[in-house]
Design a protein around this motif. Sequence first.
Motif, short mmCIF file in Angstrom:
data_model
loop_
_atom_site.label_atom_id
_atom_site.label_comp_id
_atom_site.label_asym_id
_atom_site.label_seq_id
_atom_site.Cartn_x
_atom_site.Cartn_y
_atom_site.Cartn_z
N GLU A 31 0.84 -1.20 0.00
CA GLU A 31 0.00 0.00 0.00
C GLU A 31 0.88 1.25 0.00
O GLU A 31 1.72 1.42 0.88
N GLY A 32 0.73 2.10 -1.02
CA GLY A 32 1.42 3.38 -1.04
C GLY A 32 2.71 3.42 -1.80
O GLY A 32 3.40 4.45 -1.80
N ASN A 33 3.08 2.35 -2.50
CA ASN A 33 4.30 2.34 -3.30
C ASN A 33 4.08 3.15 -4.57
O ASN A 33 3.22 2.80 -5.41
N VAL A 34 4.84 4.22 -4.77
CA VAL A 34 4.62 5.12 -5.93
C VAL A 34 5.44 4.72 -7.14
O VAL A 34 5.20 5.22 -8.25
N TRP A 35 6.42 3.82 -6.98
CA TRP A 35 7.33 3.55 -8.09
C TRP A 35 6.66 2.92 -9.31
O TRP A 35 7.05 3.24 -10.45
N PRO A 36 5.66 2.06 -9.19
CA PRO A 36 5.03 1.55 -10.41
C PRO A 36 4.44 2.64 -11.29
O PRO A 36 4.38 2.50 -12.51
N ARG A 37 4.01 3.73 -10.68
CA ARG A 37 3.45 4.85 -11.47
C ARG A 37 4.53 5.72 -12.09
O ARG A 37 4.35 6.30 -13.16
N LEU A 38 5.69 5.80 -11.45
CA LEU A 38 6.76 6.68 -11.93
C LEU A 38 7.72 5.97 -12.88
O LEU A 38 8.20 6.57 -13.85
N ALA A 39 8.03 4.71 -12.60
CA ALA A 39 9.06 4.01 -13.37
C ALA A 39 8.82 2.51 -13.24
O ALA A 39 9.31 1.87 -12.30
N SER A 40 8.10 1.95 -14.18
CA SER A 40 7.83 0.51 -14.12
C SER A 40 9.12 -0.30 -14.21
O SER A 40 9.18 -1.44 -13.75
N CYS A 41 10.18 0.30 -14.78
CA CYS A 41 11.46 -0.41 -14.89
C CYS A 41 12.14 -0.58 -13.54
O CYS A 41 13.19 -1.21 -13.44
N PHE A 42 11.56 -0.01 -12.48
CA PHE A 42 12.08 -0.21 -11.13
C PHE A 42 11.97 -1.68 -10.72
O PHE A 42 12.69 -2.14 -9.84
N PHE A 43 11.08 -2.43 -11.39
CA PHE A 43 10.79 -3.80 -11.00
C PHE A 43 11.01 -4.75 -12.19
O PHE A 43 10.98 -4.34 -13.34
N ARG A 44 11.19 -6.01 -11.87
CA ARG A 44 11.40 -7.05 -12.88
C ARG A 44 10.11 -7.86 -13.04
O ARG A 44 9.62 -8.46 -12.07
N ALA A 45 9.60 -7.90 -14.25
CA ALA A 45 8.40 -8.70 -14.51
C ALA A 45 8.69 -10.19 -14.51
O ALA A 45 7.78 -11.01 -14.34
N ASP A 46 9.96 -10.56 -14.68
CA ASP A 46 10.33 -11.97 -14.80
C ASP A 46 10.80 -12.60 -13.49
O ASP A 46 11.18 -13.77 -13.47
N ARG A 47 10.80 -11.84 -12.40
CA ARG A 47 11.31 -12.38 -11.13
C ARG A 47 10.34 -12.04 -10.00
O ARG A 47 10.39 -10.95 -9.44
N PRO A 48 9.45 -12.97 -9.65
CA PRO A 48 8.56 -12.70 -8.52
C PRO A 48 9.27 -12.95 -7.19
O PRO A 48 10.27 -13.67 -7.11
N THR A 49 8.78 -12.33 -6.14
CA THR A 49 9.20 -12.61 -4.77
C THR A 49 7.94 -12.93 -3.97
O THR A 49 6.82 -12.75 -4.48
N PRO A 50 8.05 -13.41 -2.74
CA PRO A 50 6.84 -13.64 -1.94
C PRO A 50 6.02 -12.38 -1.72
O PRO A 50 4.86 -12.47 -1.31
N TRP A 51 6.60 -11.20 -2.02
CA TRP A 51 5.90 -9.94 -1.73
C TRP A 51 5.57 -9.15 -3.00
O TRP A 51 5.13 -8.01 -2.90
N GLY A 52 5.78 -9.74 -4.17
CA GLY A 52 5.52 -9.03 -5.42
C GLY A 52 6.73 -9.06 -6.34
O GLY A 52 7.70 -9.78 -6.08
N PRO A 53 6.68 -8.28 -7.44
CA PRO A 53 7.80 -8.30 -8.40
C PRO A 53 9.12 -7.90 -7.74
O PRO A 53 9.15 -7.03 -6.87
N ALA A 54 10.19 -8.52 -8.18
CA ALA A 54 11.51 -8.21 -7.63
C ALA A 54 11.97 -6.84 -8.08
O ALA A 54 11.67 -6.39 -9.19
N ILE A 55 12.72 -6.17 -7.22
CA ILE A 55 13.33 -4.89 -7.57
C ILE A 55 14.46 -5.15 -8.56
O ILE A 55 15.23 -6.11 -8.40
N ASP A 56 14.57 -4.29 -9.56
CA ASP A 56 15.54 -4.52 -10.65
C ASP A 56 16.84 -3.75 -10.38
O ASP A 56 16.98 -2.59 -10.79
N PHE A 57 17.77 -4.42 -9.73
CA PHE A 57 19.04 -3.79 -9.41
C PHE A 57 19.98 -3.70 -10.61
O PHE A 57 21.08 -3.18 -10.48
N ARG A 58 19.53 -4.16 -11.76
CA ARG A 58 20.33 -3.96 -12.98
C ARG A 58 20.24 -2.52 -13.46
O ARG A 58 21.09 -2.06 -14.22
N GLN A 59 19.20 -1.79 -13.01
CA GLN A 59 18.99 -0.41 -13.44
C GLN A 59 19.89 0.55 -12.65
O GLN A 59 19.86 0.54 -11.41
N PRO A 60 20.68 1.39 -13.32
CA PRO A 60 21.59 2.28 -12.58
C PRO A 60 20.89 3.18 -11.57
O PRO A 60 21.41 3.39 -10.47
#
Length: 610
Positions: free
Chosen positions: A205-234
């Motif tokens: 609840e309240g995470n703003v990053w999907p609205r600002l930058a969908s590339c913040f997350f990885r669509a191909d890597r789920p976690t128990p809490w949702g999509p994985a954060i994409d640390f490949r992005q600088p």
Amino acid sequence: MTRDWHFGPTRLKDGRVRFRLWAPEAAAPGLAVRLELLGMGPLAMTALEDGWYEVITPACPEARYWFRLGDGTTLPDPASRAQAGDVHSPSVVVDPQRYTWRHPGWRGRPWHEAVVYELHVGILGGFSAAAAQLPRLARLGITAVELMPVAEFPGARNWGYDGVLPFAPECSYGPPDALRALIDTAHGLGMMVLLDVVYNHFGPEGNVWPRLASCFFRADRPTPWGPAIDFRQPEVRRFFTENVLYWLEAFHLDGLRFDAVHAMEDAGWLHEVAKAVHEGPGRERHIHLIAENDNNDATLLRDGFTAQWNDDFHHALHVLLTGETHGYYGDYAGASGGMHPPIAHLARALAEGFAYQGEASAYRGVLRGTLSTGLPPTSFVSFLQNHDQIGNRAHGERLLQLADPRALRCAVALHCLAPQIPLLFMGEESGSKAPFRYFTDHPPALAEAVRAGRQREFAGMAGFADDAAADGAHATLPDPNAPDTFAAACPVFDDNDWATWYTRLLALRHTQLVPRLAGARTGTATVLSDLALQVSWPLGDGSTLSLWLNLGGEALAVTPVNEPGTLLFASQEPAYPALCDGRLDGYTLLACLRDAATVDTTHPLTGVRA
């Protein structure tokens, strides 16, 4: 130290404030991204390269602001330093230089001096109320307080792992300067303050990053809490690196505990951030980075991280104390699924660090762990209880409700006198039985989803499941969203026999062991029975620490120990002479030092010199 932050507001030398936003998906054709300051008109932000927006304007401390996107949506700053209310409220301009530190010369403590106390700030009543507990903890022998996550989360009640604004201290706990005052007070008492941080997911609840930058997350890597954060992005890497440095520099924290790094595909970021810390604030003072890593991967410990939570120590000892063998405890239960009996797992964890160093885990179905021999014992944080091991039970029972108190007293002595870094969980030191259950303060729909999910999770789990009702149906789990679930978790800090036991043991640790721990090395252990062991470690001053443990009630015949060394501690009399005669009494923990010329041989319980 003042940095030129990329994320979040930065006050410039001329007094104005620069606001920045990374939002590659925020603008609409022909519409600008705007900054809106309460009491002022909207300000168009200049579009920069790589999805960045910026505007510089006068702004007073405590000014409220938010960003308006091209479609008219308003959002708080994802790098907000404080919130006016909750996660959906305006962000607040803060001046971290405004607080006057009472102990600016504090440089921290070496890690081998740490005795860690994990606490939940909200349970204690907020930052100021938690600060009021610090003198008591200092008298107990605590030298490091570890705060469960305090980053802004939805509602006013939460463990903290549902945070969504990682730079902003939770507003229901108090303003940022109240957190600084807590840390400042701890430093004045000689105590470090560590903070638990969560970089493997955001809350629901309240995470703003999907609205600002969908590339913040990885669509191909789920976690128990949702999509994985994409640390490949600088920019993702920069966001979290700045978060680490912000907590350490703006709040004078002494270290961070990284939650569940096994759930991160970090693309090398953890190694990078360790280097950034040691080349930054770590050049001026002691900074400690601690990992939680269920994979038992020792790589980080050899590349910049100070220590790692050791679940193996807990799990093996928990099986011995309680007999529970469900879930992951089965890996430590011998005939119940583990390859070795629990006492063998405990012996290896004490001597070498991890019990699983590449062996097959039946529970996980994979090979688990890497080699941990060669690392100092202080690389491992041991615990009898913590927020997970209590709170992830259906009813939040504490260990005193599950184990024989006589065996538990021996386990506490082992925990306090072994060279690993001991961690206590809030209330443990006074034998609290207050249930620490999972609690939240979510909106109704999300609260119902969490409630139903917890019911499904525990319904079929032996040992963790609810008590069965008379008709065979399971009773309802405590509601995580109910205020009573939160209120029941507050322990009573009695000055009782348990508090006396911990105080004596920690005093002995500080006077007799801590001066010898720097340079301590991997130990050796011998299993004496299904409930007994002996373990020894070479310490940094050339002496050898030896412990004998018998968690059973029956005396055990052992090889007579002709020269056990100078007695440091005996959990009961006459265990020490009995050991010399070839008998290890029931419910006993003995600690001895060999070749330690300067040790004080006064028995800590009787006052009699050995």
